[in-house]
Motif scaffolding. Sequence first.
Motif, short mmCIF file in Angstrom:
data_model
loop_
_atom_site.label_atom_id
_atom_site.label_comp_id
_atom_site.label_asym_id
_atom_site.label_seq_id
_atom_site.Cartn_x
_atom_site.Cartn_y
_atom_site.Cartn_z
N LEU A 136 -0.02 -0.72 7.75
CA LEU A 136 1.44 -0.83 8.04
C LEU A 136 1.75 -0.45 9.67
CD1 LEU A 136 3.10 0.81 4.95
CD2 LEU A 136 3.59 -1.41 5.64
N LYS A 166 1.86 -4.25 10.89
CA LYS A 166 3.26 -4.69 11.02
C LYS A 166 4.01 -4.15 12.28
CE LYS A 166 3.20 -6.27 6.72
NZ LYS A 166 3.01 -7.72 6.60
N HIS A 167 4.04 -2.75 12.20
CA HIS A 167 4.72 -2.18 13.40
C HIS A 167 4.50 -2.82 14.83
CE1 HIS A 167 7.65 0.35 10.87
NE2 HIS A 167 6.45 0.56 10.17
N THR A 215 4.73 -6.18 15.66
CA THR A 215 6.10 -6.60 16.07
C THR A 215 6.37 -6.46 17.42
OG1 THR A 215 6.86 -6.27 13.48
CG2 THR A 215 8.45 -6.59 15.22
N GLY A 240 16.51 -3.46 28.34
CA GLY A 240 16.40 -2.63 26.85
C GLY A 240 15.15 -3.10 25.92
N ALA A 241 15.17 -4.43 25.98
CA ALA A 241 14.26 -5.04 25.04
C ALA A 241 12.57 -4.82 25.72
CB ALA A 241 14.41 -6.46 24.84
N PHE A 282 11.64 -1.32 25.21
CA PHE A 282 11.39 -0.87 23.99
C PHE A 282 10.22 -1.60 23.35
CE2 PHE A 282 12.28 0.53 19.90
CZ PHE A 282 12.35 -0.52 18.76
N SER A 290 13.47 9.30 16.64
CA SER A 290 12.17 8.66 16.72
C SER A 290 11.85 9.03 18.27
CB SER A 290 12.32 7.21 16.88
OG SER A 290 12.94 6.85 15.48
N ASN A 350 12.10 7.29 21.62
CA ASN A 350 12.25 5.95 21.02
C ASN A 350 10.67 5.41 21.35
OD1 ASN A 350 14.54 6.16 20.01
ND2 ASN A 350 15.61 5.42 21.73
N TRP A 365 7.64 8.68 15.29
CA TRP A 365 8.37 7.86 14.49
C TRP A 365 8.24 8.40 13.06
CZ3 TRP A 365 11.57 3.09 15.70
CH2 TRP A 365 11.59 2.96 17.16
N GLU A 366 9.26 8.04 12.12
CA GLU A 366 9.06 8.48 10.69
C GLU A 366 8.11 7.51 10.11
OE1 GLU A 366 13.16 8.34 9.70
OE2 GLU A 366 12.94 10.44 9.11
N HIS A 367 8.02 6.27 10.64
CA HIS A 367 6.80 5.25 10.10
C HIS A 367 5.44 5.67 10.11
CE1 HIS A 367 7.19 3.20 14.15
NE2 HIS A 367 6.02 3.63 14.23
#
Lengths: 234, 253
Positions: free
Chosen positions: A54, A58-59, A62, A91-92, A95, A152, A173, A192-194
């Motif tokens: 995951l 996924k993370h 992304t 910001g993007a 991040f 996070s 973050n 991060w919780e993930h």
Amino acid sequence: AAANLRSSALPDKVAKSAAAYLSAAPSGGKHELPDLPYDYAALEPVVSAETMELHHSKHHNTYVTNLNASLEKLDAAVSAGDVSGIIALQGALKFNGGGHVNHTLFWENLAAPEAFKAPTDGALGDMIKCCFGDFDKMKAELSAQTIAVQGSGWGWLGYNPKTGAIEGATCANQDPLQATTGLVPLAGIDVWEHAYYVDYRNVRPNYVNAIWDIINWDVVEARLLAAQKAAGKI
Amino acid sequence: SAWSSLNMKAETGTTSRRNFGAAIAAGAAALVGAPDNAKAYDLPDLPYAFEALEPYIDTPTMKIHHDKHHATYVANINKATEGKDEVPILALQADAIEAGKPVRNNAGGHYNHAFFWQEMAPADEAAKMKPSAQLAELIDKSFGSMDEMKSQFEAAAAPGAVFGSGWVWVCVNQAGDELKIVGTPNQDNPLMKGVADEIMFPILGLDVWEHAYYLKYQNRRPEYVSNWWNVVNWDKISENCAYVVENHAGVSV
């Protein structure tokens, strides 16, 4: 720097290199999700294969996708001389760029539990003794800081190029360590919780305490030596 | 549970410190071996069973979210306010940032989660509800339509908007004549001075910390957010709206 405001007015050669810089990727075009240096199951039982799959596919994926999209928008804004547009993308970029950088570093500083080698000697071992007293004290201090991250963020072991010492730090973050604090990242711990929810649920301390056993201390030492060299300290 | 038998809420519905003596008298029998009960704040029970919000929010998430995450905020705010004057958790919000991180994170965390549980209902009940005339009018005036509000809310809840952990809120402004959508990081909320341009009064809020959705949705936050509308208790949201418009104050929990 001022030239970037009107890159469409730049001579072709410079414009091409500016665009390449903006999209700076080894592949010459877009950033790519790096392969892990091990199988998804390699870090068990500390981190499960399910989490690794995951987290990576996924993370991290992304962040890469969205970084590429943000860089395309940045290229367009620079070409149009759209300063407001450039600023609006910060910001993007932070991040997604931070997410990509952080996770790439992270995968590299992890290794299978069987491969664990405590950093008790060599350049890293000496540095740990010097800055923390011993390995256990370093773990205790960094664990406390990392567990205490609100929401996070990341815990880091970093090299301070000004003082020549290593120290613990945390960032919120996906803020990247070096750009935010000036410390060179040596080892990162994603909180991060993930990163731990599947395996540890809300019990972040259990995850942080366990992850020390799967840090790749060879990689950490290599990063330290590179950072010392870059800082002119060796 | 033995614990909930002690949750004697004041008539106004505020969660505040009970009379210590009364609590001991009422709960002594039930509390043999239970932890110290002289605490300012309690973990409120959910107004429904853990499985009530299925399939939109899964049972294990509700259980862990309430019993572990929210409970931790309650324990921590009790620690942080030990020896201080007893006040409802709502009263800690305005100056929470000034009060420092332990209060900011844990008073915020307790209020936000207590608020959150109350604004949801099982899907079949929620389906029968709709905004009051007052709320519907405010929605149309502020956003154009409910669909437009939901669309803006979902955009504000997207991973690219709230960059890490946080909440998204629909609030009534200070003047009481408009609704605003605002995202806040970590456990901040719009009742806290310094979070937004002015203190605003939430009537609806969504937890977008990963723990709120990870077990069922993993990284698919947009799916969690769009599914969440199915369990929104519009009767309660309408009540919240009427209260904050009239009182220019936050909803008590």
